[in-house]
Design a protein around this motif. Sequence first.
Motif, PDB file in Angstrom:
ATOM      1  N   ASP A 125       0.803  -1.240   0.022  1.00 53.71           N
ATOM      2  CA  ASP A 125       0.114   0.015   0.186  1.00 53.71           C
ATOM      3  C   ASP A 125       0.860   1.253  -0.050  1.00 53.71           C
ATOM      4  OD1 ASP A 125       0.978   0.303   2.598  1.00 53.71           O
ATOM      5  OD2 ASP A 125      -0.732  -0.725   3.403  1.00 53.71           O
ATOM      6  N   GLU A 126       0.264   2.316   0.153  1.00 59.46           N
ATOM      7  CA  GLU A 126       1.123   3.482   0.017  1.00 59.46           C
ATOM      8  C   GLU A 126       1.760   4.063   1.038  1.00 59.46           C
ATOM      9  OE1 GLU A 126      -3.208   4.936   1.023  1.00 59.46           O
ATOM     10  OE2 GLU A 126      -2.313   3.342   0.077  1.00 59.46           O
ATOM     11  N   HIS A 127       1.473   3.539   2.279  1.00 60.97           N
ATOM     12  CA  HIS A 127       2.358   3.673   3.286  1.00 60.97           C
ATOM     13  C   HIS A 127       3.784   2.939   3.418  1.00 60.97           C
ATOM     14  CE1 HIS A 127      -1.594   5.340   5.019  1.00 60.97           C
ATOM     15  NE2 HIS A 127      -0.697   6.243   5.465  1.00 60.97           N
ATOM     16  N   GLU A 128       3.550   1.698   2.831  1.00 63.43           N
ATOM     17  CA  GLU A 128       4.605   0.914   2.709  1.00 63.43           C
ATOM     18  C   GLU A 128       5.471   1.461   1.753  1.00 63.43           C
ATOM     19  OE1 GLU A 128       6.232  -3.688   1.840  1.00 63.43           O
ATOM     20  OE2 GLU A 128       3.728  -3.419   1.878  1.00 63.43           O
ATOM     21  N   MET A 129       4.757   1.963   0.758  1.00 62.87           N
ATOM     22  CA  MET A 129       5.774   2.527  -0.440  1.00 62.87           C
ATOM     23  C   MET A 129       6.652   3.837   0.042  1.00 62.87           C
ATOM     24  SD  MET A 129       6.371   1.943  -3.725  1.00 62.87           S
ATOM     25  CE  MET A 129       4.866   1.329  -4.884  1.00 62.87           C
ATOM     26  N   VAL A 130       5.869   4.583   1.029  1.00 65.50           N
ATOM     27  CA  VAL A 130       6.379   5.716   1.349  1.00 65.50           C
ATOM     28  C   VAL A 130       7.875   5.357   2.434  1.00 65.50           C
ATOM     29  CG1 VAL A 130       6.386   7.726   3.089  1.00 65.50           C
ATOM     30  CG2 VAL A 130       4.632   7.466   1.335  1.00 65.50           C
ATOM     31  N   ARG A 131       7.564   4.138   3.117  1.00 67.05           N
ATOM     32  CA  ARG A 131       8.718   3.616   4.090  1.00 67.05           C
ATOM     33  C   ARG A 131       9.596   3.158   2.925  1.00 67.05           C
ATOM     34  NH1 ARG A 131       6.758   2.636   9.045  1.00 67.05           N
ATOM     35  NH2 ARG A 131       4.384   2.444   9.139  1.00 67.05           N
ATOM     36  N   LEU A 132       9.506   2.719   1.978  1.00 64.73           N
ATOM     37  CA  LEU A 132      10.635   2.042   1.026  1.00 64.73           C
ATOM     38  C   LEU A 132      11.081   3.305   0.436  1.00 64.73           C
ATOM     39  CD1 LEU A 132       8.946  -1.165  -0.336  1.00 64.73           C
ATOM     40  CD2 LEU A 132      10.706  -0.979   1.245  1.00 64.73           C
ATOM     41  N   ASP A 133      10.371   4.184  -0.166  1.00 63.90           N
ATOM     42  CA  ASP A 133      11.018   5.412  -0.677  1.00 63.90           C
ATOM     43  C   ASP A 133      12.143   6.050   0.405  1.00 63.90           C
ATOM     44  OD1 ASP A 133      11.325   7.703  -2.004  1.00 63.90           O
ATOM     45  OD2 ASP A 133       9.251   8.123  -2.449  1.00 63.90           O
ATOM     46  N   ILE A 134      11.623   6.193   1.567  1.00 63.51           N
ATOM     47  CA  ILE A 134      12.447   6.785   2.410  1.00 63.51           C
ATOM     48  C   ILE A 134      13.601   5.673   2.813  1.00 63.51           C
ATOM     49  CG2 ILE A 134      12.920   7.438   5.037  1.00 63.51           C
ATOM     50  CD1 ILE A 134      11.327   9.614   3.502  1.00 63.51           C
ATOM     51  N   ALA A 135      13.678   4.704   2.718  1.00 64.06           N
ATOM     52  CA  ALA A 135      14.908   3.499   3.058  1.00 64.06           C
ATOM     53  C   ALA A 135      15.721   3.814   1.676  1.00 64.06           C
ATOM     54  CB  ALA A 135      13.949   2.311   2.993  1.00 64.06           C
ATOM     55  N   PHE A 136      15.130   3.923   0.596  1.00 60.03           N
ATOM     56  CA  PHE A 136      16.011   3.987  -0.587  1.00 60.03           C
ATOM     57  C   PHE A 136      16.938   5.296  -0.399  1.00 60.03           C
ATOM     58  CE2 PHE A 136      16.888   6.152  -4.589  1.00 60.03           C
ATOM     59  CZ  PHE A 136      17.533   5.119  -5.441  1.00 60.03           C
ATOM     60  N   HIS A 137      16.363   6.244   0.083  1.00 62.85           N
ATOM     61  CA  HIS A 137      17.309   7.475   0.410  1.00 62.85           C
ATOM     62  C   HIS A 137      18.124   7.370   1.301  1.00 62.85           C
ATOM     63  CE1 HIS A 137      15.517   9.729  -3.282  1.00 62.85           C
ATOM     64  NE2 HIS A 137      14.324   9.183  -2.753  1.00 62.85           N
ATOM     65  N   ASP A 138      17.828   6.665   2.343  1.00 66.64           N
ATOM     66  CA  ASP A 138      18.456   6.161   3.471  1.00 66.64           C
ATOM     67  C   ASP A 138      19.976   5.741   2.864  1.00 66.64           C
ATOM     68  OD1 ASP A 138      17.163   7.292   5.560  1.00 66.64           O
ATOM     69  OD2 ASP A 138      16.158   5.161   6.047  1.00 66.64           O
ATOM     70  N   ALA A 139      19.631   4.778   1.823  1.00 68.61           N
ATOM     71  CA  ALA A 139      20.772   3.776   1.346  1.00 68.61           C
ATOM     72  C   ALA A 139      21.810   4.571   0.632  1.00 68.61           C
ATOM     73  CB  ALA A 139      20.061   2.738   0.789  1.00 68.61           C
ATOM     74  N   VAL A 140      21.035   5.614  -0.233  1.00 63.22           N
ATOM     75  CA  VAL A 140      21.977   6.444  -0.908  1.00 63.22           C
ATOM     76  C   VAL A 140      22.770   7.513  -0.058  1.00 63.22           C
ATOM     77  CG1 VAL A 140      21.698   8.604  -2.587  1.00 63.22           C
ATOM     78  CG2 VAL A 140      20.405   6.587  -3.027  1.00 63.22           C
TER      79      VAL A 140
END
Length: 220
Positions: A125-140
């Motif tokens: 869902d969109e809330h999990e997507m936002v978490r993963l979006d933030i996690a992606f930028h954490d990784a960067v």
Amino acid sequence: MSDHVAPARRRGLAEEVADRIREAIFSGAYALGAPLREVELSGTLDVSRGPVREALRLLEREGLVRCEWHRGTTVTTLSPEDVTELDSLRGALEDLAVRQVVAHASGEDLAFIEKTAGLMDRAADEHEMVRLDIAFHDAVFAAARHQRLVDAWQAIRCQVHLFLLTRVGRSAKDYLECVPSEHHGLVTALRSRDAARALDLFAAHRRLALDVLTAPTTPD
């Protein structure tokens, strides 16, 4: 010398309460602008009001809640000025991160960034997507290998999470459909070690989100 050091305070409960409230905000249990009442939170979390009060202060410092004497405490709603400032600051930090990643990231770093982007294809869902979006930028930011840059990102990370939740509130379908492919493109650019291309794509990625938030709303 030791006489001049203040006694240590026991900590932990307030941080745990803050974690629970933060999670509730990020999961959508508390909507943007929702009131957060000490009495209700203390009953729900089965703790006294003291740790709740301290937890709300911690969350206020993160920018997740706002405490006003005449309105009480509410989940932060981003103003147009907040949106503009967050976008510009995030852009400045991210540009440096991209340059650092292109110059210094290891193959393992890039593989982890790519793995994080891949998880978006299966977001429920969109809330999990936002978490993963933030996690992606954490990784960067982690792959940039620049600790002060990571610290600067951490200082605005929760507010960027609110930024993305605000975007989802405007257009969840668009976000769910577009974000995975956008991030796969970002990974490809980073792997190519083409700084100019990566900077352009990251800027375009941010601009899409900003356009959604700054577009005039139309009445139903």
